[in-house]
Design a protein around this motif. Sequence first.
Motif, PDB file in Angstrom:
ATOM      1  N   ASN A  58       0.820  -1.203   0.000  1.00  0.00           N
ATOM      2  CA  ASN A  58       0.000   0.000   0.000  1.00  0.00           C
ATOM      3  C   ASN A  58       0.859   1.259   0.000  1.00  0.00           C
ATOM      4  N   VAL A  59       2.122   1.110  -0.370  1.00  0.00           N
ATOM      5  CA  VAL A  59       3.057   2.229  -0.427  1.00  0.00           C
ATOM      6  C   VAL A  59       3.069   2.840  -1.825  1.00  0.00           C
ATOM      7  N   LYS A  60       3.069   1.964  -2.835  1.00  0.00           N
ATOM      8  CA  LYS A  60       3.040   2.367  -4.237  1.00  0.00           C
ATOM      9  C   LYS A  60       2.058   1.440  -4.949  1.00  0.00           C
ATOM     10  N   ALA A  61       0.806   1.506  -4.526  1.00  0.00           N
ATOM     11  CA  ALA A  61      -0.199   0.548  -4.987  1.00  0.00           C
ATOM     12  C   ALA A  61      -0.414   0.614  -6.495  1.00  0.00           C
ATOM     13  N   HIS A  62      -0.131   1.743  -7.114  1.00  0.00           N
ATOM     14  CA  HIS A  62      -0.338   1.879  -8.557  1.00  0.00           C
ATOM     15  C   HIS A  62       0.611   0.989  -9.367  1.00  0.00           C
ATOM     16  N   LEU A  63       1.646   0.459  -8.742  1.00  0.00           N
ATOM     17  CA  LEU A  63       2.566  -0.437  -9.443  1.00  0.00           C
ATOM     18  C   LEU A  63       2.063  -1.874  -9.473  1.00  0.00           C
ATOM     19  N   LEU A  64       0.927  -2.129  -8.814  1.00  0.00           N
ATOM     20  CA  LEU A  64       0.406  -3.488  -8.712  1.00  0.00           C
ATOM     21  C   LEU A  64      -0.956  -3.677  -9.361  1.00  0.00           C
ATOM     22  N   ALA A  65      -1.620  -2.606  -9.789  1.00  0.00           N
ATOM     23  CA  ALA A  65      -2.956  -2.712 -10.375  1.00  0.00           C
ATOM     24  C   ALA A  65      -3.086  -1.708 -11.520  1.00  0.00           C
ATOM     25  N   PRO A  66      -3.382  -2.179 -12.724  1.00  0.00           N
ATOM     26  CA  PRO A  66      -3.463  -1.256 -13.864  1.00  0.00           C
ATOM     27  C   PRO A  66      -4.451  -0.110 -13.680  1.00  0.00           C
ATOM     28  N   PHE A  67      -5.599  -0.346 -13.019  1.00  0.00           N
ATOM     29  CA  PHE A  67      -6.559   0.747 -12.880  1.00  0.00           C
ATOM     30  C   PHE A  67      -6.019   1.860 -11.993  1.00  0.00           C
ATOM     31  N   LEU A  68      -5.151   1.524 -11.062  1.00  0.00           N
ATOM     32  CA  LEU A  68      -4.523   2.554 -10.229  1.00  0.00           C
ATOM     33  C   LEU A  68      -3.397   3.255 -10.988  1.00  0.00           C
ATOM     34  N   TRP A  69      -2.668   2.519 -11.801  1.00  0.00           N
ATOM     35  CA  TRP A  69      -1.662   3.141 -12.676  1.00  0.00           C
ATOM     36  C   TRP A  69      -2.335   4.176 -13.574  1.00  0.00           C
ATOM     37  N   GLN A  70      -3.473   3.816 -14.137  1.00  0.00           N
ATOM     38  CA  GLN A  70      -4.202   4.761 -14.988  1.00  0.00           C
ATOM     39  C   GLN A  70      -4.686   5.967 -14.179  1.00  0.00           C
ATOM     40  N   LEU A  71      -5.106   5.728 -12.930  1.00  0.00           N
ATOM     41  CA  LEU A  71      -5.629   6.820 -12.123  1.00  0.00           C
ATOM     42  C   LEU A  71      -4.542   7.831 -11.773  1.00  0.00           C
ATOM     43  N   VAL A  72      -3.328   7.392 -11.462  1.00  0.00           N
ATOM     44  CA  VAL A  72      -2.276   8.361 -11.134  1.00  0.00           C
ATOM     45  C   VAL A  72      -1.861   9.166 -12.355  1.00  0.00           C
ATOM     46  N   HIS A  73      -2.242   8.701 -13.558  1.00  0.00           N
ATOM     47  CA  HIS A  73      -1.991   9.443 -14.801  1.00  0.00           C
ATOM     48  C   HIS A  73      -3.223  10.228 -15.270  1.00  0.00           C
ATOM     49  N   HIS A  74      -4.290  10.279 -14.485  1.00  0.00           N
ATOM     50  CA  HIS A  74      -5.553  10.859 -14.939  1.00  0.00           C
ATOM     51  C   HIS A  74      -5.378  12.366 -15.202  1.00  0.00           C
ATOM     52  N   PRO A  75      -5.792  12.851 -16.375  1.00  0.00           N
ATOM     53  CA  PRO A  75      -5.622  14.271 -16.690  1.00  0.00           C
ATOM     54  C   PRO A  75      -6.313  15.218 -15.713  1.00  0.00           C
ATOM     55  N   ALA A  76      -7.458  14.797 -15.155  1.00  0.00           N
ATOM     56  CA  ALA A  76      -8.170  15.669 -14.216  1.00  0.00           C
ATOM     57  C   ALA A  76      -7.405  15.844 -12.910  1.00  0.00           C
ATOM     58  N   ILE A  77      -6.476  14.928 -12.624  1.00  0.00           N
ATOM     59  CA  ILE A  77      -5.595  15.081 -11.464  1.00  0.00           C
ATOM     60  C   ILE A  77      -4.330  15.823 -11.866  1.00  0.00           C
ATOM     61  N   LEU A  78      -3.724  15.405 -12.967  1.00  0.00           N
ATOM     62  CA  LEU A  78      -2.422  15.959 -13.338  1.00  0.00           C
ATOM     63  C   LEU A  78      -2.506  17.419 -13.766  1.00  0.00           C
ATOM     64  N   LEU A 243      13.069   4.998 -12.720  1.00  0.00           N
ATOM     65  CA  LEU A 243      11.678   5.072 -13.137  1.00  0.00           C
ATOM     66  C   LEU A 243      10.994   3.708 -13.019  1.00  0.00           C
ATOM     67  N   GLU A 244       9.756   3.754 -12.527  1.00  0.00           N
ATOM     68  CA  GLU A 244       8.968   2.547 -12.292  1.00  0.00           C
ATOM     69  C   GLU A 244       8.175   2.171 -13.545  1.00  0.00           C
ATOM     70  N   GLU A 245       7.757   0.899 -13.616  1.00  0.00           N
ATOM     71  CA  GLU A 245       7.062   0.373 -14.786  1.00  0.00           C
ATOM     72  C   GLU A 245       5.605   0.053 -14.463  1.00  0.00           C
ATOM     73  N   ALA A 246       4.785   0.092 -15.495  1.00  0.00           N
ATOM     74  CA  ALA A 246       3.362  -0.229 -15.347  1.00  0.00           C
ATOM     75  C   ALA A 246       3.167  -1.713 -15.086  1.00  0.00           C
ATOM     76  N   PRO A 247       2.167  -2.078 -14.273  1.00  0.00           N
ATOM     77  CA  PRO A 247       1.868  -3.500 -14.049  1.00  0.00           C
ATOM     78  C   PRO A 247       1.194  -4.113 -15.267  1.00  0.00           C
ATOM     79  N   GLU A 248       1.554  -5.355 -15.565  1.00  0.00           N
ATOM     80  CA  GLU A 248       0.975  -6.049 -16.706  1.00  0.00           C
ATOM     81  C   GLU A 248      -0.479  -6.421 -16.461  1.00  0.00           C
ATOM     82  N   ALA A 254       5.398 -10.618 -12.628  1.00  0.00           N
ATOM     83  CA  ALA A 254       6.505  -9.733 -12.985  1.00  0.00           C
ATOM     84  C   ALA A 254       6.404  -8.402 -12.231  1.00  0.00           C
ATOM     85  N   ALA A 255       5.190  -7.879 -12.097  1.00  0.00           N
ATOM     86  CA  ALA A 255       4.998  -6.638 -11.343  1.00  0.00           C
ATOM     87  C   ALA A 255       5.357  -6.832  -9.874  1.00  0.00           C
TER      88      ALA A 255
END
Length: 288
Positions: A58-78, A243-248, A254-255
């Motif tokens: 739960n430290v970098k949860a976006h590295l383990l779930a694609p929907f969270l990876w997408q959320l940290v890249h969401h334009p309405a946040i960025l 730099l970190e990688e997106a989860p498959e 692998a993630a």
Amino acid sequence: MTDPRKPGRLDAAAIARYRQDGFLAPLPVLDAAEAAHHLAQLDAIAAQRAGRMVPTQNVKAHLLAPFLWQLVHHPAILGPVEDLLGPDLLCWGSGFFDKQPGTSQHVPWHQDATYWGLSAPQAVTAWVAFTPSRVENGCMRVSPATHHHVLAHADTGDNTAMLPGREEVLVEVEESTAVDIVLRAGEMSLHDVLLVHGSRPNASGLRRCGFAIRYIPAHLTTTGGLRGTATLVRGRDHGGFDLEEAPEAPFHPAALRRYQQVIRQWMRIVMPRMGGGAPPDAKRGGAT
């Protein structure tokens, strides 16, 4: 608050208010259906993992779930974060603060940057509500204009505190001027890394679940000669982090293998500042 000429961006008045008060809320990110879908995806993952995200995941949860990876890249946040931190952005961390109804879990008054080990206290936390966040279910509370100085903290020793270091700021916080950050599901708040904030226990019958995303400008590095990891989410990499990688896929093998190395690097930087080398699971219970 948002600039009608630039959808998803802050107007000048909102930026000035953030500089003065240290926070902004509410800001739209997801509609109600999208927020419900995100919560369902979280619960599906938790159901396969003993009903929760374990603290070390739960430290970098976006590295383990694609929907969270997408959320940290969401334009309405960025978009709003770029208005506050500049065009080159990294996601330093992400995790859930999930309070079940009628529980004693709470967040003491604290500043986010206490143990991060960054070269400068320049960061914004985007707190995205997956459920409604209200006074009765323990919404976040902030102490306005307390983001101008780094303050000392100490371990409270309280295992119901929802922070890895159980930390609390060593100053008296003026409760009478504290502001409750009330959000609908899908809305977010933004706060400065030095803003004093916390939350009370959930005394209601309504779950309160939020996803906290930590953004930093890409020119930062870590201190103490140690190199951290981060996710490039917008603009140009400045080379200060691996730099970190997106989860498959959710919790893909692998993630998970990559995540183990990432969390080891994170622990080498953060845990000594908490007064010990044990991971969060060993130091305290699994509140998130």
